[in-house]
Design a protein around this motif. Structure first.
Motif, mmCIF file in Angstrom:
data_model
loop_
_atom_site.group_PDB
_atom_site.id
_atom_site.type_symbol
_atom_site.label_atom_id
_atom_site.label_comp_id
_atom_site.label_asym_id
_atom_site.label_seq_id
_atom_site.Cartn_x
_atom_site.Cartn_y
_atom_site.Cartn_z
ATOM 1 N N THR A 233 0.832 -1.209 0.000
ATOM 2 C CA THR A 233 0.000 0.000 0.000
ATOM 3 C C THR A 233 0.860 1.250 0.000
ATOM 4 O O THR A 233 0.613 2.191 -0.780
ATOM 5 N N ARG A 236 2.643 1.747 -3.382
ATOM 6 C CA ARG A 236 1.765 2.289 -4.421
ATOM 7 C C ARG A 236 1.522 3.788 -4.205
ATOM 8 O O ARG A 236 1.470 4.566 -5.164
ATOM 9 N N THR A 240 2.915 7.268 -6.735
ATOM 10 C CA THR A 240 2.106 8.328 -7.349
ATOM 11 C C THR A 240 2.760 9.698 -7.273
ATOM 12 O O THR A 240 2.266 10.659 -7.863
ATOM 13 N N PRO A 347 -4.144 4.065 -1.429
ATOM 14 C CA PRO A 347 -4.934 2.971 -2.021
ATOM 15 C C PRO A 347 -5.843 2.266 -1.004
ATOM 16 O O PRO A 347 -5.550 2.233 0.195
#
Length: 457
Positions: A233, A236, A240, A347
């Motif tokens: 998590t 990710r 970004t 996420p």
């Protein structure tokens, strides 16, 4: 003051240089690490040593501190009638030395040794920033009774830990520190043989980010494929923060143009230490990416070690985000933009916690006017005709913004003794000795010519 010629001032600098270097070496031997509570007495000893050196030059000197802060030194000599006052800033605290095994010479024993660019004096603080103290001391010593300006030397003791009590010191001693010109000797030159005036610095926003997906660790086989683990998590979420080109993808951050300065890629790679074959990230010129665009790095990660890791889903993970903000942006605005981005991109509904570590404002200096003209002439003469570059710095020196706010009428000159291979904060920090002599001469010329300009006004 008497109209000393360039050659006479050059000789005076040469005459005082051995003694100044010896004083610098004595300061380097004091491990004044402000980040280490066990070395608080060394920080106090360093302040006392600096005060003794300035007092010996006839300056009225005292050691001061704000509540909870490290000792700083204020030393002054009043200006002759009609002459300006110049505030000379440096700091006497230093970074931790790290593992002694990484040093080629003992970090607390100043040692001269060859380097590819010429002899250097190696040791923690030999450049950052005890050489700044030595440059101020040397210029005052070289001019002696011919010093035709007022000087106030302000040597801080906690710059390396964020200058937390500097605003309190500036407020408490505002009248004593007020000046027409401020010289901050805590930056760098463009290259060996090429001086610089630093005219912009990026600001800083640091936060700790935690994502939590579980209340406790669970078996990865029993629950993997259904329950997200915190490391995936967090990974990710971190992904970004940049686009595919490597530009920061946080909406709302400011970016601007940079000076038209060529930074060849071979030099950039050599000075940065980037590994062979690694691509450089971002778009725009090299100096834009380093000076006037935002940058974002992950500088720390809390997660189980690979060796000995159990076969479980990790319930929480943390990362430290260090974001440099471009001149023209504010820490408040940049922090809000980063927080908004993280909240929008975390996420799978994971619980997100963002904790502010610290912030610092970016700086943009309008380096025009008679004081800057005098400074550029002094630098060019000290570097045998090479004019100084107006450069930006990708790193942050937040206290410069505090000086600009406290003394808005003063002309602020950000100079330094470092060069691209100084390795400040790292192992094998070294002061380029020939460049240091030029720095000392440049400051001597600056003070002499400011006095001369005032006398002719």
């Amino acid at each position: 003051m008497s109209d000393l010629t360039l050659d006479q001032l050059r000789q005076r600098v040469a005459d005082v240089l051995p003694g100044v270097r010896a004083d610098l070496e004595d300061l380097v031997r004091i491990p004044s690490v402000s980040a280490d509570p066990e070395r608080a007495e060394d920080v106090r000893r360093s302040a006392a040593a600096v005060a003794a050196l300035l007092e010996a030059e006839g300056l009225a000197t005292r050691v001061v501190s704000a509540e909870g802060g490290a000792p700083a030194v204020i030393a002054s000599r009043p200006a002759p009638a009609g002459a300006p006052t110049v505030l000379l800033y440096a700091h006497h605290d230093v970074q931790p030395e790290g593992d002694h095994a990484d040093w080629a010479t003992p970090p607390w024993e100043p040692t001269e040794a060859d380097s590819p660019a010429g002899p250097r004096l190696f040791g923690r603080g030999a450049a950052d920033d005890k050489a700044g103290i030595a440059a101020h001391l040397g210029a005052i010593r070289a001019l002696g009774d011919d010093l035709g300006v007022g000087v106030t030397v302000f040597v801080e003791g906690e710059e390396e830990v964020g200058s937390d009590t500097l605003p309190a010191l500036l407020a408490a001693h505002h009248d004593d520190l007020a000046a027409d010109v401020i010289v901050i000797a805590d930056s760098t030159n463009w290259d060996i043989g090429v001086p610089a005036l630093t005219t912009s610095l990026r600001g800083l926003v640091r936060v700790d980010v935690e994502v939590r997906t579980l209340t406790h660790a669970v078996h990865s086989g029993m629950w993997g494929g259904l329950v997200p683990d915190a490391l995936i998590t967090l990974s990710r979420l971190i992904a970004t923060l940049h686009d595919d080109a490597g530009d920061v993808a946080v909406a709302g951050l400011h970016a601007g143009p940079a000076a038209d300065v060529d930074y060849p890629e071979d030099r950039l790679r050599a000075e940065s230490g980037v590994a062979p074959g690694v691509e450089l990230v971002g778009t725009g010129s090299a100096v834009e990416r380093l000076w006037t665009k935002p940058a974002l790095s992950i500088t720390g990660l809390d997660a189980p070690k690979v060796d000995g890791a159990s076969n479980t889903l990790v319930p929480a993970a943390r990362a430290k985000i260090s974001m440099r903000i471009a001149p023209g942006d504010t820490a408040e605005s940049a922090l809000a933009a980063l927080r908004t981005h993280l909240e929008a991109h975390v996420p799978w509904g994971a619980r997100l916690t963002v904790s502010v570590v610290d912030t610092g404002e970016a700086t943009q200096i309008d380096a025009t006017g008679p004081v800057y003209d005098v400074a550029r002439e002094a630098f060019a003469d000290a570097w045998d005709g090479t004019a100084p570059v107006d450069m930006g710095v990708g790193g942050s020196i937040p206290f410069i913004a505090e000086f600009l706010e406290a003394f808005p009428q003063a002309a602020v000159l950000v100079t330094g003794v470092e060069d691209p291979d100084t390795r400040a904060h790292g192992a094998n920090e070294g002061l380029h000795l020939a460049e240091f002599e030029r720095v000392l001469l440049a400051e001597t010329l600056l003070l002499a010519r400011l006095a001369r300009s005032a006398s002719r006004a």
